[in-house]
Write a protein that holds these residues in place. Structure first.
Motif, PDB file in Angstrom:
ATOM      1  N   VAL A  30       0.830  -1.205   0.000  1.00 52.35           N
ATOM      2  CA  VAL A  30       0.000   0.000   0.000  1.00 52.35           C
ATOM      3  C   VAL A  30       0.867   1.260   0.000  1.00 52.35           C
ATOM      4  O   VAL A  30       0.663   2.170  -0.797  1.00 52.35           O
ATOM      5  N   ALA A  31       1.856   1.310   0.885  1.00 55.40           N
ATOM      6  CA  ALA A  31       2.703   2.500   0.973  1.00 55.40           C
ATOM      7  C   ALA A  31       3.950   2.176   1.786  1.00 55.40           C
ATOM      8  O   ALA A  31       4.005   1.166   2.493  1.00 55.40           O
ATOM      9  N   ARG A  32       4.936   3.060   1.666  1.00 52.99           N
ATOM     10  CA  ARG A  32       6.159   2.957   2.463  1.00 52.99           C
ATOM     11  C   ARG A  32       6.384   4.310   3.124  1.00 52.99           C
ATOM     12  O   ARG A  32       6.436   5.334   2.445  1.00 52.99           O
ATOM     13  N   ARG A  33       6.483   4.315   4.432  1.00 50.67           N
ATOM     14  CA  ARG A  33       6.653   5.551   5.183  1.00 50.67           C
ATOM     15  C   ARG A  33       8.060   5.618   5.768  1.00 50.67           C
ATOM     16  O   ARG A  33       8.617   4.603   6.183  1.00 50.67           O
ATOM     17  N   GLY A  34       8.618   6.842   5.788  1.00 50.93           N
ATOM     18  CA  GLY A  34       9.981   7.022   6.258  1.00 50.93           C
ATOM     19  C   GLY A  34      10.111   8.146   7.269  1.00 50.93           C
ATOM     20  O   GLY A  34       9.105   8.650   7.794  1.00 50.93           O
ATOM     21  N   PRO A  35      11.327   8.564   7.583  1.00 52.34           N
ATOM     22  CA  PRO A  35      11.570   9.580   8.607  1.00 52.34           C
ATOM     23  C   PRO A  35      10.743  10.850   8.399  1.00 52.34           C
ATOM     24  O   PRO A  35      10.678  11.385   7.300  1.00 52.34           O
ATOM     25  N   GLY A  36      10.114  11.292   9.476  1.00 51.93           N
ATOM     26  CA  GLY A  36       9.276  12.482   9.415  1.00 51.93           C
ATOM     27  C   GLY A  36       7.819  12.177   9.135  1.00 51.93           C
ATOM     28  O   GLY A  36       6.954  13.024   9.351  1.00 51.93           O
ATOM     29  N   ASP A  37       7.527  10.966   8.640  1.00 52.37           N
ATOM     30  CA  ASP A  37       6.144  10.589   8.333  1.00 52.37           C
ATOM     31  C   ASP A  37       5.422  10.135   9.594  1.00 52.37           C
ATOM     32  O   ASP A  37       6.028   9.733  10.589  1.00 52.37           O
ATOM     33  N   HIS A  38       4.109  10.166   9.517  1.00 54.42           N
ATOM     34  CA  HIS A  38       3.277   9.575  10.567  1.00 54.42           C
ATOM     35  C   HIS A  38       2.293   8.617   9.901  1.00 54.42           C
ATOM     36  O   HIS A  38       1.983   8.739   8.712  1.00 54.42           O
ATOM     37  N   PHE A  39       1.822   7.646  10.656  1.00 53.51           N
ATOM     38  CA  PHE A  39       0.851   6.690  10.112  1.00 53.51           C
ATOM     39  C   PHE A  39       0.010   6.135  11.258  1.00 53.51           C
ATOM     40  O   PHE A  39       0.364   6.272  12.427  1.00 53.51           O
ATOM     41  N   GLY A  40      -1.097   5.521  10.875  1.00 53.25           N
ATOM     42  CA  GLY A  40      -1.996   4.940  11.870  1.00 53.25           C
ATOM     43  C   GLY A  40      -3.073   5.877  12.350  1.00 53.25           C
ATOM     44  O   GLY A  40      -3.825   5.555  13.264  1.00 53.25           O
ATOM     45  N   GLU A  41      -3.170   7.074  11.714  1.00 51.03           N
ATOM     46  CA  GLU A  41      -4.130   8.067  12.197  1.00 51.03           C
ATOM     47  C   GLU A  41      -5.571   7.766  11.781  1.00 51.03           C
ATOM     48  O   GLU A  41      -6.518   8.197  12.441  1.00 51.03           O
ATOM     49  N   LEU A  42      -5.766   7.020  10.697  1.00 51.67           N
ATOM     50  CA  LEU A  42      -7.114   6.846  10.154  1.00 51.67           C
ATOM     51  C   LEU A  42      -8.063   6.225  11.182  1.00 51.67           C
ATOM     52  O   LEU A  42      -9.175   6.716  11.408  1.00 51.67           O
ATOM     53  N   SER A  43      -7.635   5.147  11.815  1.00 53.28           N
ATOM     54  CA  SER A  43      -8.497   4.458  12.790  1.00 53.28           C
ATOM     55  C   SER A  43      -8.759   5.306  14.030  1.00 53.28           C
ATOM     56  O   SER A  43      -9.739   5.062  14.746  1.00 53.28           O
ATOM     57  N   LEU A  44      -7.903   6.274  14.282  1.00 51.06           N
ATOM     58  CA  LEU A  44      -8.100   7.121  15.457  1.00 51.06           C
ATOM     59  C   LEU A  44      -9.262   8.072  15.269  1.00 51.06           C
ATOM     60  O   LEU A  44      -9.849   8.548  16.237  1.00 51.06           O
ATOM     61  N   PHE A  45      -9.597   8.358  14.010  1.00 54.92           N
ATOM     62  CA  PHE A  45     -10.644   9.329  13.727  1.00 54.92           C
ATOM     63  C   PHE A  45     -11.979   8.690  13.349  1.00 54.92           C
ATOM     64  O   PHE A  45     -13.029   9.262  13.623  1.00 54.92           O
ATOM     65  N   ASP A  46     -11.949   7.524  12.692  1.00 55.01           N
ATOM     66  CA  ASP A  46     -13.232   6.932  12.274  1.00 55.01           C
ATOM     67  C   ASP A  46     -13.687   5.791  13.184  1.00 55.01           C
ATOM     68  O   ASP A  46     -14.749   5.203  12.959  1.00 55.01           O
ATOM     69  N   ASP A  47     -12.894   5.468  14.213  1.00 53.22           N
ATOM     70  CA  ASP A  47     -13.248   4.426  15.185  1.00 53.22           C
ATOM     71  C   ASP A  47     -13.461   3.058  14.542  1.00 53.22           C
ATOM     72  O   ASP A  47     -14.172   2.208  15.087  1.00 53.22           O
ATOM     73  N   LEU A  48     -12.866   2.842  13.390  1.00 55.88           N
ATOM     74  CA  LEU A  48     -12.941   1.551  12.722  1.00 55.88           C
ATOM     75  C   LEU A  48     -11.614   0.820  12.890  1.00 55.88           C
ATOM     76  O   LEU A  48     -10.586   1.429  13.201  1.00 55.88           O
ATOM     77  N   PRO A  49     -11.611  -0.516  12.686  1.00 60.38           N
ATOM     78  CA  PRO A  49     -10.356  -1.277  12.851  1.00 60.38           C
ATOM     79  C   PRO A  49      -9.302  -0.842  11.840  1.00 60.38           C
ATOM     80  O   PRO A  49      -9.597  -0.186  10.844  1.00 60.38           O
ATOM     81  N   ARG A  50      -8.064  -1.221  12.099  1.00 55.13           N
ATOM     82  CA  ARG A  50      -6.970  -0.949  11.178  1.00 55.13           C
ATOM     83  C   ARG A  50      -7.310  -1.516   9.810  1.00 55.13           C
ATOM     84  O   ARG A  50      -7.806  -2.641   9.691  1.00 55.13           O
ATOM     85  N   SER A  51      -7.018  -0.742   8.761  1.00 53.61           N
ATOM     86  CA  SER A  51      -7.377  -1.158   7.403  1.00 53.61           C
ATOM     87  C   SER A  51      -6.248  -1.901   6.706  1.00 53.61           C
ATOM     88  O   SER A  51      -6.407  -2.360   5.579  1.00 53.61           O
ATOM     89  N   ALA A  52      -5.073  -2.007   7.354  1.00 51.35           N
ATOM     90  CA  ALA A  52      -3.926  -2.670   6.744  1.00 51.35           C
ATOM     91  C   ALA A  52      -2.951  -3.091   7.838  1.00 51.35           C
ATOM     92  O   ALA A  52      -3.130  -2.761   9.016  1.00 51.35           O
ATOM     93  N   ASP A  53      -1.928  -3.841   7.434  1.00 55.34           N
ATOM     94  CA  ASP A  53      -0.845  -4.210   8.347  1.00 55.34           C
ATOM     95  C   ASP A  53       0.252  -3.149   8.265  1.00 55.34           C
ATOM     96  O   ASP A  53       0.463  -2.542   7.209  1.00 55.34           O
ATOM     97  N   ALA A  54       0.974  -2.959   9.357  1.00 53.01           N
ATOM     98  CA  ALA A  54       2.166  -2.102   9.368  1.00 53.01           C
ATOM     99  C   ALA A  54       3.343  -2.950   9.822  1.00 53.01           C
ATOM    100  O   ALA A  54       3.310  -3.536  10.907  1.00 53.01           O
ATOM    101  N   LEU A  55       4.373  -3.017   8.981  1.00 54.24           N
ATOM    102  CA  LEU A  55       5.520  -3.881   9.228  1.00 54.24           C
ATOM    103  C   LEU A  55       6.799  -3.077   9.014  1.00 54.24           C
ATOM    104  O   LEU A  55       6.960  -2.434   7.968  1.00 54.24           O
ATOM    105  N   THR A  56       7.706  -3.100   9.978  1.00 51.61           N
ATOM    106  CA  THR A  56       8.956  -2.359   9.794  1.00 51.61           C
ATOM    107  C   THR A  56       9.757  -2.983   8.656  1.00 51.61           C
ATOM    108  O   THR A  56       9.951  -4.183   8.600  1.00 51.61           O
ATOM    109  N   ASP A  57      10.214  -2.135   7.757  1.00 54.70           N
ATOM    110  CA  ASP A  57      11.033  -2.602   6.643  1.00 54.70           C
ATOM    111  C   ASP A  57      12.508  -2.610   7.033  1.00 54.70           C
ATOM    112  O   ASP A  57      13.303  -3.389   6.521  1.00 54.70           O
ATOM    113  N   THR A  58      12.859  -1.709   7.942  1.00 58.26           N
ATOM    114  CA  THR A  58      14.210  -1.628   8.497  1.00 58.26           C
ATOM    115  C   THR A  58      14.073  -1.449  10.006  1.00 58.26           C
ATOM    116  O   THR A  58      12.961  -1.304  10.525  1.00 58.26           O
ATOM    117  N   ALA A  59      15.183  -1.437  10.717  1.00 55.88           N
ATOM    118  CA  ALA A  59      15.133  -1.066  12.128  1.00 55.88           C
ATOM    119  C   ALA A  59      14.562   0.348  12.232  1.00 55.88           C
ATOM    120  O   ALA A  59      14.900   1.219  11.434  1.00 55.88           O
TER     121      ALA A  59
END
Length: 226
Positions: A73-102
């Motif tokens: 779906v996407a790749r997020r890096g330094p300075g980015d934020h993620f995971g905000e969608l579920s905080l606002f619509d009160d719905l479950p996470r729509s995807a997995d988040a997996l660290t690509d690097t440390a």
């Protein structure tokens, strides 16, 4: 410790415009954690209770299809934020988040974030702009998958990773951990097809291999191929 985290928050574009007096109470509410590569941060269907802020490293956002295939779906890096969608619509996470690097991450709980947003509308607008940008990103990706061939999608993927790296004295950029299989997941192609396109890029002098590491030798040619 809060002073250290305050300085880290200032590196996050979402909060960079805040005054020190505004950052200080927010820093007290953040938790900092280090994660190794290939660590699951959350899964599709989980309850969303945390906003993640990336200080260093990269995180892959992905979904698993019913047949077990992984859709990048996407790749997020330094300075980015993620995971905000579920905080606002009160719905479950729509995807997995997996660290690509440390990764070095700051985490802010939902209750603390919403309380902060009530008194800092400029941050709310920044989040809205981010969500708008990501909607456009998703639209562009959909068009790309329909109109670009595999070589162009692969070039775009490699260029995105290269632009997050640091060139050596020759201008070459090392890309660690990008196996053929992981590249295939990210661009929606088979591993065999990606392998053939990588061979073509090597013949063109765009990149070479050093063991399991890809070394991009010509970012401008990658940009042209996109």
């Amino acid at each position: 410790m809060s002073g250290v985290i305050e300085g880290m928050l200032r590196r996050i574009p979402l909060f960079s415009g805040l005054a020190d007096t505004e950052l200080a109470p927010l820093a007290l509410r953040c938790r900092r954690r280090l994660f190794p590569s290939r660590e699951a941060l959350f899964h599709e269907g989980d309850a969303g209770q945390t906003l993640y802020l990336i200080l260093s490293g990269h995180v892959n956002i992905q979904r698993e299809t019913p047949d077990g295939s992984i859709v990048h779906v996407a790749r997020r890096g330094p300075g980015d934020h993620f995971g905000e969608l579920s905080l606002f619509d009160d719905l479950p996470r729509s995807a997995d988040a997996l660290t690509d690097t440390a990764c070095d991450l700051l985490m802010l709980d939902r209750r603390e974030l919403l309380f902060f947003l009530e008194t800092h509308p400029q941050v709310s607008w920044a989040i809205i702009r981010t969500l708008s940008s990501r909607l456009r990103e998703a639209s562009d990706r959909m068009v790309s998958s329909e109109t670009r061939d595999v070589l162009a999608r692969l070039a775009a993927c490699l260029l995105e990773s290269a632009e997050a790296g640091t060139p050596d004295t020759r201008g070459h950029i090392r890309l660690d951990g990008l196996s053929d299989g992981r590249l295939a997941q990210r661009i929606g192609a088979t591993r065999e097809t990606v392998n053939r396109r990588l061979s073509r890029l090597k013949q063109m002098g765009v990149l070479r291999r050093d063991g399991t590491t890809l070394i991009v030798q010509n970012t401008e040619r990658l940009r042209t191929l996109c």
